[in-house]
Design an enzyme around this catalytic site. Structure first.
Site, short mmCIF file in Angstrom:
data_model
loop_
_atom_site.label_atom_id
_atom_site.label_comp_id
_atom_site.label_asym_id
_atom_site.label_seq_id
_atom_site.Cartn_x
_atom_site.Cartn_y
_atom_site.Cartn_z
CG HIS A 45 6.90 5.18 12.95
ND1 HIS A 45 6.97 4.38 11.76
CD2 HIS A 45 8.20 4.42 13.59
CE1 HIS A 45 7.90 3.55 11.71
NE2 HIS A 45 8.51 3.51 12.79
N GLY A 72 10.04 -4.68 16.32
CA GLY A 72 9.88 -4.69 15.01
C GLY A 72 10.95 -3.59 14.23
CD GLN A 73 15.20 0.18 16.17
OE1 GLN A 73 15.41 -0.56 17.37
NE2 GLN A 73 15.91 1.32 15.93
CG ASP A 85 7.31 5.24 6.67
OD1 ASP A 85 7.92 4.99 7.55
OD2 ASP A 85 7.62 4.29 5.59
CB ILE A 86 9.75 5.23 1.62
CG1 ILE A 86 9.98 5.42 0.20
CG2 ILE A 86 10.16 3.78 2.20
CD1 ILE A 86 11.43 5.01 -0.30
CG HIS A 136 12.65 5.66 13.50
ND1 HIS A 136 13.90 4.92 13.53
CD2 HIS A 136 11.90 5.00 13.04
CE1 HIS A 136 13.28 3.44 13.08
NE2 HIS A 136 12.18 3.78 12.78
CG ASN A 194 8.47 -0.02 15.87
OD1 ASN A 194 7.43 -0.19 16.64
ND2 ASN A 194 8.22 0.37 14.51
P1 AMP Z 1 10.90 0.97 11.88
O1 AMP Z 1 10.33 -0.35 11.64
O2 AMP Z 1 10.46 1.70 13.30
O3 AMP Z 1 12.65 1.03 12.04
O4 AMP Z 1 10.88 1.91 10.87
C1 AMP Z 1 11.60 2.07 9.69
C2 AMP Z 1 10.63 2.87 8.63
O5 AMP Z 1 11.56 3.52 7.80
C3 AMP Z 1 9.76 2.07 7.90
O6 AMP Z 1 8.18 2.52 8.24
C4 AMP Z 1 9.95 2.23 6.38
O7 AMP Z 1 8.94 2.34 5.54
C5 AMP Z 1 10.55 3.70 6.57
N1 AMP Z 1 11.69 3.86 5.53
C6 AMP Z 1 12.62 3.06 5.21
N2 AMP Z 1 13.34 3.59 4.24
C7 AMP Z 1 12.91 4.63 4.15
C8 AMP Z 1 13.53 5.83 3.20
N3 AMP Z 1 14.30 5.71 2.21
N4 AMP Z 1 12.72 6.94 3.22
C9 AMP Z 1 11.52 7.17 3.96
N5 AMP Z 1 11.20 6.15 4.97
C10 AMP Z 1 11.89 5.13 4.99
#
Ligand code: AMP
Ligand code: ZN
Length: 112
Positions: A100, A91-92, A30-31, A98, A85
């Site tokens: 986590h 909170g998606q 995760d970024i 995906h 999520n």
């Molecule tokens: P969600 O809120 O469950 O949709 O989570 C989306 C996740 O994607 C968040 O934890 C972000 O930090 C992660 N995210 C967004 N952009 C990137 C990216 N370019 N590379 C890796 N993770 C990302």
């Protein structure tokens, strides 16, 4: 899907920090990590939300992949958290299914 961030990772248009890949799944860091280990595991096939996931075998393998990665990272025994999520109240932020995988510290239960 054309403008889906995670689909772009599958096609290679965006290069994530990949930790695991097979025919069906991709896993990457995760970024914006919320724990020392924070990995996202996605199916390569675009599925927007958990509500749209009608493939029980794929969902099962997705969770098995999370457990397998926890073992690989050496955190299976200490423990970890998996989160999916779904939609606005969940909170998606990225509408490509995906999981986590969070580990490496004590998780505290928070309903928020
Ligand atoms: P969600 O809120 O469950 O949709 O989570 C989306 C996740 O994607 C968040 O934890 C972000 O930090 C992660 N995210 C967004 N952009 C990137 C990216 N370019 N590379 C890796 N993770 C990302
Ligand atoms: Zn997608």
């Amino acid at each position: 899907m054309n403008d889906c961030l995670f689909c772009k990772m599958v096609t290679g248009d965006i290069t994530p920090d990949v930790v695991f890949e097979n025919d069906e799944f991709l896993a990457f860091n995760d970024i914006n990590p919320q724990a020392p280990i924070h990995v996202l595991i996605i199916p390569k096939r675009h599925i927007s939300t958990l509500n749209d996931a009608d493939d029980a075998l794929l969902l099962g393998k997705l969770m098995q992949t999370a457990a397998q990665l926890a073992k690989q990272f050496g955190v299976a025994e200490a423990g970890y958290r998996t989160v999916i999520n779904c939609n606005a109240h969940g909170g998606q932020a990225v509408y490509h299914l995906h999981v986590h995988l969070l580990a490496g510290r004590q998780m505290l239960w928070s309903p928020g």
